[in-house]
Design a protein around this motif. Structure first.
Motif, short mmCIF file in Angstrom:
data_model
loop_
_atom_site.label_atom_id
_atom_site.label_comp_id
_atom_site.label_asym_id
_atom_site.label_seq_id
_atom_site.Cartn_x
_atom_site.Cartn_y
_atom_site.Cartn_z
N MET A 1 0.86 -0.96 0.03
CA MET A 1 -0.10 -0.04 -0.06
C MET A 1 0.99 1.24 -0.18
N ASP A 2 0.41 2.15 -0.80
CA ASP A 2 1.23 3.68 -0.86
C ASP A 2 1.06 4.23 0.45
N PRO A 3 1.74 5.27 0.64
CA PRO A 3 1.37 6.19 1.81
C PRO A 3 0.46 6.94 1.73
N SER A 4 -0.14 7.10 0.26
CA SER A 4 -1.43 8.18 0.20
C SER A 4 -2.72 7.20 0.67
N GLY A 5 -2.43 6.11 0.81
CA GLY A 5 -3.65 5.21 1.32
C GLY A 5 -4.30 4.50 0.12
N VAL A 6 -4.13 4.30 -0.93
CA VAL A 6 -4.65 3.85 -2.15
C VAL A 6 -3.72 3.06 -2.65
N ASP A 7 -3.89 1.57 -2.82
CA ASP A 7 -3.28 0.97 -3.68
C ASP A 7 -3.15 0.84 -5.09
N GLN A 8 -2.34 0.40 -5.55
CA GLN A 8 -1.95 0.81 -7.35
C GLN A 8 -3.13 -0.02 -7.98
N GLU A 9 -3.64 -1.06 -7.64
CA GLU A 9 -4.87 -1.48 -8.50
C GLU A 9 -6.03 -0.71 -8.51
N THR A 10 -6.31 -0.30 -7.28
CA THR A 10 -7.60 0.58 -7.18
C THR A 10 -7.39 1.85 -7.98
N PHE A 11 -6.23 2.50 -7.78
CA PHE A 11 -5.73 3.78 -8.83
C PHE A 11 -6.02 3.49 -10.04
N ARG A 12 -5.46 2.15 -10.58
CA ARG A 12 -5.45 2.08 -12.00
C ARG A 12 -7.00 1.84 -12.32
N TRP A 13 -8.02 1.42 -11.64
CA TRP A 13 -9.18 0.98 -12.07
C TRP A 13 -9.88 2.47 -11.87
N THR A 14 -9.56 3.30 -11.04
CA THR A 14 -10.20 4.80 -10.98
C THR A 14 -9.91 5.51 -12.12
N LEU A 15 -8.75 5.59 -12.21
CA LEU A 15 -7.98 6.21 -13.48
C LEU A 15 -8.82 5.75 -14.88
N GLY A 16 -8.91 4.46 -15.06
CA GLY A 16 -9.61 3.81 -16.37
C GLY A 16 -10.89 4.36 -16.11
N GLY A 17 -11.58 4.36 -15.23
CA GLY A 17 -12.99 4.82 -15.30
C GLY A 17 -13.16 6.08 -15.65
N VAL A 18 -12.34 7.13 -14.77
CA VAL A 18 -12.41 8.44 -15.39
C VAL A 18 -12.16 8.73 -16.80
N CYS A 19 -11.21 7.94 -17.17
CA CYS A 19 -10.75 7.96 -18.63
C CYS A 19 -12.07 7.58 -19.50
N SER A 20 -12.60 6.61 -19.24
CA SER A 20 -13.83 6.00 -20.06
C SER A 20 -14.76 6.94 -20.02
N ALA A 21 -15.28 7.59 -18.93
CA ALA A 21 -16.43 8.54 -18.72
C ALA A 21 -16.03 9.67 -19.79
N PHE A 22 -14.97 10.27 -19.64
CA PHE A 22 -14.34 11.19 -20.58
C PHE A 22 -14.58 11.03 -21.99
N THR A 23 -14.17 9.85 -22.33
CA THR A 23 -14.06 9.17 -23.58
C THR A 23 -15.64 9.31 -24.30
N ALA A 24 -16.56 8.61 -23.27
CA ALA A 24 -17.94 8.55 -23.45
C ALA A 24 -18.40 9.93 -23.86
N LEU A 25 -18.18 10.79 -22.87
CA LEU A 25 -18.44 12.06 -23.02
C LEU A 25 -18.17 12.66 -24.31
N PHE A 26 -17.00 12.80 -24.77
CA PHE A 26 -16.35 13.32 -25.94
C PHE A 26 -17.36 12.66 -27.06
N GLY A 27 -17.62 11.20 -26.90
CA GLY A 27 -17.98 10.76 -28.09
C GLY A 27 -19.61 11.23 -28.46
N TRP A 28 -20.10 11.59 -27.13
CA TRP A 28 -21.71 11.83 -27.26
C TRP A 28 -21.57 13.48 -27.57
N LEU A 29 -20.70 14.17 -27.27
CA LEU A 29 -20.58 15.47 -28.16
C LEU A 29 -20.42 15.47 -29.60
N TRP A 30 -19.39 14.73 -29.53
CA TRP A 30 -19.07 14.50 -31.19
C TRP A 30 -20.29 14.04 -32.16
#
Length: 93
Positions: A1-30
């Motif tokens: 576990m990182d000193p920040s309190g978030v393990d690497q796997e949770t960080f990757r899943w969260t980052l992937g979800g945020v990127c997916s949400a932005f991609t979906a929003l961009f596609g919808w606007l397009w």
């Protein structure tokens, strides 16, 4: 576990979800922008049709004006009549 309190796997899943949400929003606007562009192209056709009609009317006006204009021989004859009228008026004085 990182000193920040978030393990690497949770960080990757969260980052992937945020990127997916932005991609979906961009596609919808397009898609939304492209749909508006397709609707607007019908309006462009109406504008071009009206513009072509105005151009045709302008050319018709130009043709009719040029047909009714005096020719060079007409202007020469008119100049002759004016000059003879001026000479007659001077002769009467």
């Amino acid at each position: 576990m990182d000193p920040s309190g978030v393990d690497q796997e949770t960080f990757r899943w969260t980052l992937g979800g945020v990127c997916s949400a932005f991609t979906a929003l961009f596609g919808w606007l397009w898609l939304r922008q492209n749909g508006d562009r397709d609707k607007a192209s019908g309006g462009d056709d109406k504008i071009w049709t009206a513009l072509n009609k105005l151009v045709d009317q302008h050319h018709e006006l130009e043709r009719s004006t040029l047909q009714n204009m005096a020719t060079k021989s007409d202007l020469s004859a008119m100049e002759g009549r004016i000059m003879s009228a001026i000479k007659e008026a001077r002769a009467q004085q």
